[in-house]
Design an enzyme around this catalytic site. Structure first.
Site, PDB file in Angstrom:
ATOM      1  N   GLY A  36      25.750  18.833   6.339  1.00 24.41           N
ATOM      2  CA  GLY A  36      26.497  18.771   5.076  1.00 24.41           C
ATOM      3  C   GLY A  36      28.002  18.750   5.331  1.00 24.41           C
ATOM      4  O   GLY A  36      28.736  17.935   4.749  1.00 24.41           O
ATOM      5  N   HIS A  37      28.455  19.646   6.209  1.00 25.09           N
ATOM      6  CA  HIS A  37      29.881  19.651   6.561  1.00 25.09           C
ATOM      7  C   HIS A  37      30.269  18.338   7.251  1.00 25.09           C
ATOM      8  O   HIS A  37      31.347  17.793   7.012  1.00 25.09           O
ATOM      9  CB  HIS A  37      30.200  20.814   7.498  1.00 25.09           C
TER      10      HIS A  37
HETATM   11  P1  AMP Z   1      30.928  26.426   3.302  1.00 24.30           P
HETATM   12  O1  AMP Z   1      31.236  26.407   4.765  1.00 24.30           O
HETATM   13  O2  AMP Z   1      29.524  26.779   3.011  1.00 24.30           O
HETATM   14  O3  AMP Z   1      31.941  27.192   2.512  1.00 24.30           O
HETATM   15  O4  AMP Z   1      31.059  24.927   2.814  1.00 24.30           O
HETATM   16  C1  AMP Z   1      32.199  24.159   3.105  1.00 24.30           C
HETATM   17  C2  AMP Z   1      32.116  22.872   2.341  1.00 24.30           C
HETATM   18  O5  AMP Z   1      30.936  22.166   2.721  1.00 24.30           O
HETATM   19  C3  AMP Z   1      32.036  23.074   0.827  1.00 24.30           C
HETATM   20  O6  AMP Z   1      32.827  22.078   0.196  1.00 24.30           O
HETATM   21  C4  AMP Z   1      30.579  22.859   0.550  1.00 24.30           C
HETATM   22  O7  AMP Z   1      30.310  22.415  -0.763  1.00 24.30           O
HETATM   23  C5  AMP Z   1      30.237  21.784   1.561  1.00 24.30           C
HETATM   24  N1  AMP Z   1      28.790  21.763   1.809  1.00 24.30           N
HETATM   25  C6  AMP Z   1      28.008  22.795   2.165  1.00 24.30           C
HETATM   26  N2  AMP Z   1      26.722  22.403   2.242  1.00 24.30           N
HETATM   27  C7  AMP Z   1      26.695  21.092   1.922  1.00 24.30           C
HETATM   28  C8  AMP Z   1      25.656  20.099   1.820  1.00 24.30           C
HETATM   29  N3  AMP Z   1      24.379  20.403   2.051  1.00 24.30           N
HETATM   30  N4  AMP Z   1      25.997  18.849   1.472  1.00 24.30           N
HETATM   31  C9  AMP Z   1      27.296  18.530   1.218  1.00 24.30           C
HETATM   32  N5  AMP Z   1      28.318  19.410   1.307  1.00 24.30           N
HETATM   33  C10 AMP Z   1      28.024  20.670   1.646  1.00 24.30           C
END
Ligand code: AMP
Length: 291
Positions: A36-37
């Site tokens: 996702g990242h």
């Molecule tokens: P986090 O590290 O969980 O705070 O996420 C960092 C960024 O990655 C945020 O903008 C999230 O929305 C994005 N993100 C996390 N998981 C996904 C995913 N499965 N698909 C797309 N973006 C994601």
């Protein structure tokens, strides 16, 4: 790839980029990177000259008793993801860089920060808005990327950019999923095998709702009740909410029309998972869109 951990380093990179008229793109994360990242990095890579990945587990967006201490951290694996995505700079500050003194200054997006996730986590979005503001102040990026998975965060950051007069372009990237539909999340690592097997119910229930809307269903109350029932049918899921809201105000809507966000949150054991779909509905026309 360059590693930077303090404000002086940031200013050096930013002034070097500006002197050469290079654009800067920022992807804020809390690390424990996954596909996702990587999708956020790939989306921004062709749009900017200098691609910055920030990795910072932000203490102010965790409430008391939440998983700040146990949040997964794996900088070596993050570095490999960053290399593969052709990141130019990894920004990995200590908490003392982002919060040089015990914080008295916070940024709040009032109203939006108390809906959905904010009802369960009352100080979460204050922490998010504050750290995003600090990152924008430091990096002055031309573009910043956020994931659809955290749709409320997208809505809130859009409002933050608008109100704080930041010219930064917001790029929203579709949710990346496991083959069985589960949205990728750093917190999926917490799930037991049985919880992991149960978790795709969120995406299944959302997909069924989307199909019903494509088939002509427009009664948002009935659709959200069906969505809740479908998730509650999974014994390992503890539903927090299943709602149909306006995609900009996050207020509940009675009928499916315009841009609506369908958002769910449920606990599987101690792990809270989120998912959503965003639809633009005009008459019989139904399009999946970004929040
Ligand atoms: P986090 O590290 O969980 O705070 O996420 C960092 C960024 O990655 C945020 O903008 C999230 O929305 C994005 N993100 C996390 N998981 C996904 C995913 N499965 N698909 C797309 N973006 C994601």
């Amino acid at each position: 790839m360059e590693w930077i951990s303090d404000a002086t380093g940031v200013r050096r990179v930013v002034s070097r980029a500006r002197a050469r008229q290079l654009t800067i793109g920022l992807v804020p994360t809390m690390g424990a990177l996954h596909a996702g990242h990587a999708a956020l990095l790939s989306a921004l890579r062709p749009q900017v000259d200098v691609l910055v990945l920030s990795v910072f587990v932000n203490p102010t967006q965790f409430g008391p008793g939440e998983d700040f201490d146990t949040y997964p951290r794996d900088l070596a694996a993050d570095a490999a993801w960053a290399e593969a995505a052709r990141v130019d700079v990894v920004f990995h500050p200590d908490a003392s860089v982002m919060y040089p003194v015990p914080p008295q200054t916070f940024v709040e997006v009032q109203g939006l920060d108390r809906r959905l996730e904010g009802a369960v986590r009352p100080t979460h979005f204050r922490g998010v808005a504050t750290v995003v503001s600090k990152l924008l102040n430091l990096w002055t990026p031309d573009a910043v990327a956020f994931g659809q998975k955290d749709a409320q965060q997208v809505v809130l950051v859009r409002r933050l950019l608008q109100e704080m007069l930041w010219p930064t372009r917001l790029v929203v990237v579709p949710t990346v999923r496991e083959p069985d539909g589960l949205a990728q999340s750093s917190r999926n690592a917490y799930l037991s095998p049985a919880e992991r097997a149960a978790a795709p119910v969120l995406h299944r229930a959302l997909s069924d709702l989307e199909q019903a809307v494509r088939g002509g269903a427009r009664d948002a109350r009935r659709l959200s009740a069906e969505l809740a029932r479908a998730i509650q049918g999974e014994p390992l899921a503890q539903l927090d909410y299943a709602v149909v809201v306006d995609a900009d105000t996050l207020e509940p809507v009675p009928i499916m029309a315009g841009r609506v966000l369908v958002a769910v949150a449920a606990r599987f054991g101690a792990t809270r998972l989120l998912d959503n779909c965003c639809l633009n509905i005009s008459g019989a026309d139904v399009q999946a869109v970004m929040p």
